[in-house]
Design a protein around this motif. Structure first.
Motif, PDB file in Angstrom:
ATOM      1  N   ARG A   6       3.269  18.368  -3.846  1.00  0.00           N
ATOM      2  CA  ARG A   6       1.989  17.781  -3.869  1.00  0.00           C
ATOM      3  C   ARG A   6       1.750  16.468  -4.554  1.00  0.00           C
ATOM      4  NH1 ARG A   6       0.735  21.115  -0.168  1.00  0.00           N
ATOM      5  NH2 ARG A   6      -0.145  23.182  -0.180  1.00  0.00           N
ATOM      6  N   THR A   7       2.337  16.556  -5.761  1.00  0.00           N
ATOM      7  CA  THR A   7       2.188  15.396  -6.610  1.00  0.00           C
ATOM      8  C   THR A   7       2.799  14.167  -6.167  1.00  0.00           C
ATOM      9  OG1 THR A   7       4.123  16.063  -7.886  1.00  0.00           O
ATOM     10  CG2 THR A   7       1.944  16.797  -8.594  1.00  0.00           C
ATOM     11  N   SER A   8       4.109  14.280  -5.424  1.00  0.00           N
ATOM     12  CA  SER A   8       4.728  13.088  -4.948  1.00  0.00           C
ATOM     13  C   SER A   8       3.935  12.603  -3.655  1.00  0.00           C
ATOM     14  CB  SER A   8       5.932  13.700  -4.213  1.00  0.00           C
ATOM     15  OG  SER A   8       6.118  14.408  -3.309  1.00  0.00           O
ATOM     16  N   LEU A   9       3.310  13.581  -3.006  1.00  0.00           N
ATOM     17  CA  LEU A   9       2.498  13.120  -1.772  1.00  0.00           C
ATOM     18  C   LEU A   9       1.241  12.336  -2.348  1.00  0.00           C
ATOM     19  CD1 LEU A   9       2.598  13.471   1.444  1.00  0.00           C
ATOM     20  CD2 LEU A   9       0.935  15.343   0.940  1.00  0.00           C
ATOM     21  N   ALA A  10       0.559  12.906  -3.513  1.00  0.00           N
ATOM     22  CA  ALA A  10      -0.398  12.295  -4.097  1.00  0.00           C
ATOM     23  C   ALA A  10      -0.405  10.829  -4.810  1.00  0.00           C
ATOM     24  CB  ALA A  10      -1.184  13.209  -4.983  1.00  0.00           C
ATOM     25  N   LEU A  11       0.988  10.445  -4.999  1.00  0.00           N
ATOM     26  CA  LEU A  11       1.355   9.371  -5.732  1.00  0.00           C
ATOM     27  C   LEU A  11       1.867   8.144  -4.824  1.00  0.00           C
ATOM     28  CD1 LEU A  11       3.157  10.806  -8.750  1.00  0.00           C
ATOM     29  CD2 LEU A  11       0.908   9.490  -8.840  1.00  0.00           C
ATOM     30  N   PHE A  12       2.737   8.652  -3.828  1.00  0.00           N
ATOM     31  CA  PHE A  12       3.676   7.504  -3.124  1.00  0.00           C
ATOM     32  C   PHE A  12       2.666   7.391  -1.832  1.00  0.00           C
ATOM     33  CE2 PHE A  12       6.864   9.559  -5.359  1.00  0.00           C
ATOM     34  CZ  PHE A  12       7.163   8.394  -6.318  1.00  0.00           C
ATOM     35  N   LEU A  13       1.942   8.113  -1.329  1.00  0.00           N
ATOM     36  CA  LEU A  13       1.405   7.963   0.147  1.00  0.00           C
ATOM     37  C   LEU A  13       0.230   6.963  -0.200  1.00  0.00           C
ATOM     38  CD1 LEU A  13       1.176   8.232   3.100  1.00  0.00           C
ATOM     39  CD2 LEU A  13      -0.042  10.685   2.761  1.00  0.00           C
ATOM     40  N   PRO A  14      -0.770   7.323  -1.457  1.00  0.00           N
ATOM     41  CA  PRO A  14      -1.739   6.519  -1.525  1.00  0.00           C
ATOM     42  C   PRO A  14      -1.143   5.122  -1.726  1.00  0.00           C
ATOM     43  CG  PRO A  14      -2.057   8.551  -2.653  1.00  0.00           C
ATOM     44  CD  PRO A  14      -0.953   8.732  -2.173  1.00  0.00           C
ATOM     45  N   THR A  15      -0.220   4.913  -2.538  1.00  0.00           N
ATOM     46  CA  THR A  15       0.261   3.584  -3.081  1.00  0.00           C
ATOM     47  C   THR A  15       0.548   2.911  -1.570  1.00  0.00           C
ATOM     48  OG1 THR A  15       1.621   4.352  -4.683  1.00  0.00           O
ATOM     49  CG2 THR A  15       2.308   2.443  -4.147  1.00  0.00           C
ATOM     50  N   GLY A  16       1.103   3.314  -0.694  1.00  0.00           N
ATOM     51  CA  GLY A  16       1.385   2.612   0.753  1.00  0.00           C
ATOM     52  C   GLY A  16       0.273   2.367   1.492  1.00  0.00           C
ATOM     53  N   ILE A  17      -0.855   3.287   1.678  1.00  0.00           N
ATOM     54  CA  ILE A  17      -2.071   3.174   2.466  1.00  0.00           C
ATOM     55  C   ILE A  17      -2.891   2.296   1.841  1.00  0.00           C
ATOM     56  CG2 ILE A  17      -1.335   5.358   3.760  1.00  0.00           C
ATOM     57  CD1 ILE A  17      -3.638   6.478   2.383  1.00  0.00           C
ATOM     58  N   LEU A  18      -3.004   2.280   0.644  1.00  0.00           N
ATOM     59  CA  LEU A  18      -3.890   1.253   0.172  1.00  0.00           C
ATOM     60  C   LEU A  18      -3.570  -0.180   0.168  1.00  0.00           C
ATOM     61  CD1 LEU A  18      -4.460   3.332  -3.375  1.00  0.00           C
ATOM     62  CD2 LEU A  18      -6.353   2.631  -1.714  1.00  0.00           C
ATOM     63  N   VAL A  19      -2.282  -0.352   0.122  1.00  0.00           N
ATOM     64  CA  VAL A  19      -1.887  -1.772   0.402  1.00  0.00           C
ATOM     65  C   VAL A  19      -1.911  -2.052   1.896  1.00  0.00           C
ATOM     66  CG1 VAL A  19       0.008  -3.389   0.075  1.00  0.00           C
ATOM     67  CG2 VAL A  19      -0.337  -1.826  -1.600  1.00  0.00           C
ATOM     68  N   THR A  20      -1.774  -1.216   2.516  1.00  0.00           N
ATOM     69  CA  THR A  20      -2.188  -1.342   4.235  1.00  0.00           C
ATOM     70  C   THR A  20      -3.441  -1.940   4.201  1.00  0.00           C
ATOM     71  OG1 THR A  20      -0.319   0.104   4.678  1.00  0.00           O
ATOM     72  CG2 THR A  20      -2.153  -0.428   6.303  1.00  0.00           C
ATOM     73  N   ALA A  21      -4.399  -1.062   3.901  1.00  0.00           N
ATOM     74  CA  ALA A  21      -5.754  -1.280   3.727  1.00  0.00           C
ATOM     75  C   ALA A  21      -6.185  -2.585   3.248  1.00  0.00           C
ATOM     76  CB  ALA A  21      -6.711  -0.296   3.005  1.00  0.00           C
ATOM     77  N   GLY A  22      -5.372  -3.177   2.100  1.00  0.00           N
ATOM     78  CA  GLY A  22      -5.620  -4.407   1.586  1.00  0.00           C
ATOM     79  C   GLY A  22      -5.330  -5.613   2.471  1.00  0.00           C
ATOM     80  N   PHE A  23      -4.081  -5.279   3.327  1.00  0.00           N
ATOM     81  CA  PHE A  23      -3.556  -6.409   4.025  1.00  0.00           C
ATOM     82  C   PHE A  23      -4.564  -6.240   5.213  1.00  0.00           C
ATOM     83  CE2 PHE A  23       0.308  -6.391   1.544  1.00  0.00           C
ATOM     84  CZ  PHE A  23       0.594  -7.560   1.829  1.00  0.00           C
ATOM     85  N   THR A  24      -5.139  -5.132   5.807  1.00  0.00           N
ATOM     86  CA  THR A  24      -5.924  -5.135   6.917  1.00  0.00           C
ATOM     87  C   THR A  24      -7.220  -5.963   6.474  1.00  0.00           C
ATOM     88  OG1 THR A  24      -5.073  -3.073   7.699  1.00  0.00           O
ATOM     89  CG2 THR A  24      -7.119  -3.502   8.199  1.00  0.00           C
ATOM     90  N   PHE A  25      -7.739  -5.917   5.402  1.00  0.00           N
ATOM     91  CA  PHE A  25      -8.963  -6.464   5.108  1.00  0.00           C
ATOM     92  C   PHE A  25      -8.832  -7.874   5.251  1.00  0.00           C
ATOM     93  CE2 PHE A  25     -12.130  -8.120   1.899  1.00  0.00           C
ATOM     94  CZ  PHE A  25     -13.310  -7.522   2.392  1.00  0.00           C
ATOM     95  N   ASN A  26      -7.601  -8.551   4.423  1.00  0.00           N
ATOM     96  CA  ASN A  26      -7.439  -9.767   4.171  1.00  0.00           C
ATOM     97  C   ASN A  26      -7.186 -10.361   5.686  1.00  0.00           C
ATOM     98  OD1 ASN A  26      -4.768 -11.563   4.235  1.00  0.00           O
ATOM     99  ND2 ASN A  26      -6.011 -11.987   2.395  1.00  0.00           N
ATOM    100  N   GLU A  27      -6.447  -9.781   6.781  1.00  0.00           N
ATOM    101  CA  GLU A  27      -6.001 -10.336   7.932  1.00  0.00           C
ATOM    102  C   GLU A  27      -7.147 -10.394   8.996  1.00  0.00           C
ATOM    103  OE1 GLU A  27      -2.905  -9.666  11.719  1.00  0.00           O
ATOM    104  OE2 GLU A  27      -2.546  -8.708   9.583  1.00  0.00           O
ATOM    105  N   ILE A  28      -8.120  -9.315   8.626  1.00  0.00           N
ATOM    106  CA  ILE A  28      -9.212  -9.326   9.655  1.00  0.00           C
ATOM    107  C   ILE A  28     -10.592  -9.705   9.254  1.00  0.00           C
ATOM    108  CG2 ILE A  28     -10.777  -7.451  11.199  1.00  0.00           C
ATOM    109  CD1 ILE A  28      -8.137  -5.807  11.601  1.00  0.00           C
ATOM    110  N   PHE A  29     -10.946  -9.553   7.981  1.00  0.00           N
ATOM    111  CA  PHE A  29     -12.203  -9.834   7.662  1.00  0.00           C
ATOM    112  C   PHE A  29     -12.310 -11.079   6.548  1.00  0.00           C
ATOM    113  CE2 PHE A  29     -12.173  -5.053   8.270  1.00  0.00           C
ATOM    114  CZ  PHE A  29     -13.225  -5.094   9.396  1.00  0.00           C
ATOM    115  N   LEU A  30     -11.471 -11.056   5.536  1.00  0.00           N
ATOM    116  CA  LEU A  30     -11.745 -12.218   4.571  1.00  0.00           C
ATOM    117  C   LEU A  30     -10.268 -12.628   4.212  1.00  0.00           C
ATOM    118  CD1 LEU A  30     -14.448 -11.212   2.098  1.00  0.00           C
ATOM    119  CD2 LEU A  30     -14.513 -12.554   3.946  1.00  0.00           C
ATOM    120  N   TYR A  31      -9.754 -13.563   4.880  1.00  0.00           N
ATOM    121  CA  TYR A  31      -8.479 -14.051   4.640  1.00  0.00           C
ATOM    122  C   TYR A  31      -8.200 -14.594   3.165  1.00  0.00           C
ATOM    123  CZ  TYR A  31      -9.752 -19.010   5.259  1.00  0.00           C
ATOM    124  OH  TYR A  31     -10.589 -20.310   4.898  1.00  0.00           O
TER     125      TYR A  31
END
Length: 425
Positions: free
Chosen positions: A88-113
């Motif tokens: 449980r704890t490894s999942l709650a730490l490492f998966l959000p780290t990756g997908i939050l950065v993915t969301a950041g790059f998505t926002f940067n590339e699609i909405f506000l570069y």
């Protein structure tokens, strides 16, 4: 039927399925397996339904839907706490780290570069933490909204994709023997989330229908299966299989080919909403599990109930923030950590199957045999899946370190009065 009975458990179970990383696994799988991927999705769906039937069967009584109590009854509190903490704890730490950065790059590339990638990632992380600081019910109430937006975006693009002209029939890839062996475990990986305990707030609001509340979790794999089948069909019809199998953003290629710039905007909103759904869902479910463990592992500490429900999201957020600031999010090792965390989650599901089978082997032979059968199938497929990863040695090291760390934590926190339970048969 009330709001908590249906939408909360369903939205929590869909948290992982709508995350960016799940869509990457889906896209890569569609490209790798071709039309065979539809069969793979069906296998994963049937296994998920079988596990739900097993884990939440009424014959289990108080053990129904509770991984920790099932494992404690069959292995003892120390092994159970170790597996729960590791998975449980490894999942709650490492998966959000990756997908939050993915969301950041998505926002940067699609909405506000011009907007900083990591700046947006930290905004999303702080927003999820704020929901939990306001109270668990606030985070629970918004979870169906996050899931609904992400699900609607993918469903709209999938349905619109059927109106377009299909791509020429692609050559079907040749599957290796190890790929075939790993299909059951790899397929179930896409549908994980059904094994979490139904949230504490669901039962008290409708106690007379508590057995029905547990059954609503079946809706999540049904919705996920339909969505994955539609999205896979559109993916294979619009993007080359070779490109899908190797891309880290297959969903973006599919959305662009399906609806152009409008498709990119829709998938951008979907990825951001799916990220919020996954991070919020993992925080809720992991927090729920750790609060339960705290009643056993933290008896020597006096912590109020309001602190119990808020302290873990704060710890998760701080560690995830440190991971992002120290560059882990941009490291190639993060993929290993995320894959390892998912495999530990899957291993926890396998152990849950065997635990249920052992608990019921004297009282319900059919359900017990079902549990042993599912456990054997998944474990036989789990090993080839683990060994198929290109960095399997590093993956094994990561999983071993996480398990040893969890074991040391569990043994150190276990109250002295419960030490004899370590070797409970």
């Amino acid at each position: 039927m009330d709001f908590y009975s249906l939408f909360i458990p369903t939205s929590l179970a869909l948290s992982w399925m709508l995350s960016p990383d799940a869509l990457i696994l889906q896209g890569n799988g569609a490209g790798l397996y071709g039309n065979t991927f539809y069969f793979m999705l069906t296998v994963g769906f049937l296994l998920a339904v079988g596990c739900i039937f097993l884990f939440r069967h009424q014959a289990l009584g108080p053990y129904a839907g509770n991984t920790f109590s099932c494992l404690t009854e069959t292995t003892g509190i120390f092994p159970a706490a170790t597996l729960i903490l590791a998975g449980r704890t490894s999942l709650a730490l490492f998966l959000p780290t990756g997908i939050l950065v993915t969301a950041g790059f998505t926002f940067n590339e699609i909405f506000l570069y011009w907007f900083p990638n990591f700046g947006f990632s930290f905004i999303l992380l702080f927003f999820v933490l704020l929901l939990h600081l306001l109270g668990e019910k606030t985070a629970l109430t918004l979870q169906p909204l996050f899931v609904g937006i992400a699900f609607s975006g993918l469903l709209f693009l999938s349905l619109y994709g059927f109106t377009g002209q299909a791509a020429p029939q692609q050559e079907q890839p040749e599957l290796s023997f190890s790929n075939v062996l790993s299909i059951p475990a790899g397929a179930l990986l896409l549908f994980l989330g059904f094994d979490f305990k139904v949230n504490r707030h669901a039962a008290p609001l409708n106690p007379e229908n508590s057995h029905k509340n547990r059954n609503y979790i079946f809706l999540a794999p049904v919705l996920g299966y339909v969505l994955f089948m539609l999205w896979s069909r559109v993916s294979l019809d619009t993007v080359e299989a070779a490109k899908l199998s190797t891309s880290t953003i297959p969903y973006l290629f599919v959305a662009r080919e399906t609806l152009g710039q409008t498709g990119r905007i829709i998938i951008g909103v979907t990825i951001i909403s799916g990220t919020l759904a996954c991070v919020n869902g993992l925080f809720l479910q992991t927090n729920n599990t750790l609060v339960e463990l705290s009643s056993v592992l933290f008896q020597r500490f006096s912590i109020g109930p309001s602190v119990h429900t808020r302290i873990y999201p704060v710890i998760f957020s701080v560690l995830i923030g440190v991971f992002m600031m120290t560059g882990m999010a941009g490291s190639e090792n993060l993929e290993i950590y995320i894959r390892g965390s998912l495999l530990l989650w899957l291993f926890l599901v396998i152990m849950h199957c065997f635990a249920v089978a052992r608990i019921l082997q004297k009282t319900n032979l059919f359900i017990s045999a079902t549990g042993y059968g599912l456990g054997i199938i998944l474990f036989s497929s789990f090993c080839p899946l683990l060994l198929s990863f290109h960095e399997k040695f590093s993956l094994l090291i990561f999983c071993s370190i996480v398990l040893m760390t969890a074991a040391l934590a569990a043994k150190g926190l276990l109250p002295a009065g419960n030490k004899q339970l370590i070797h409970k048969p």
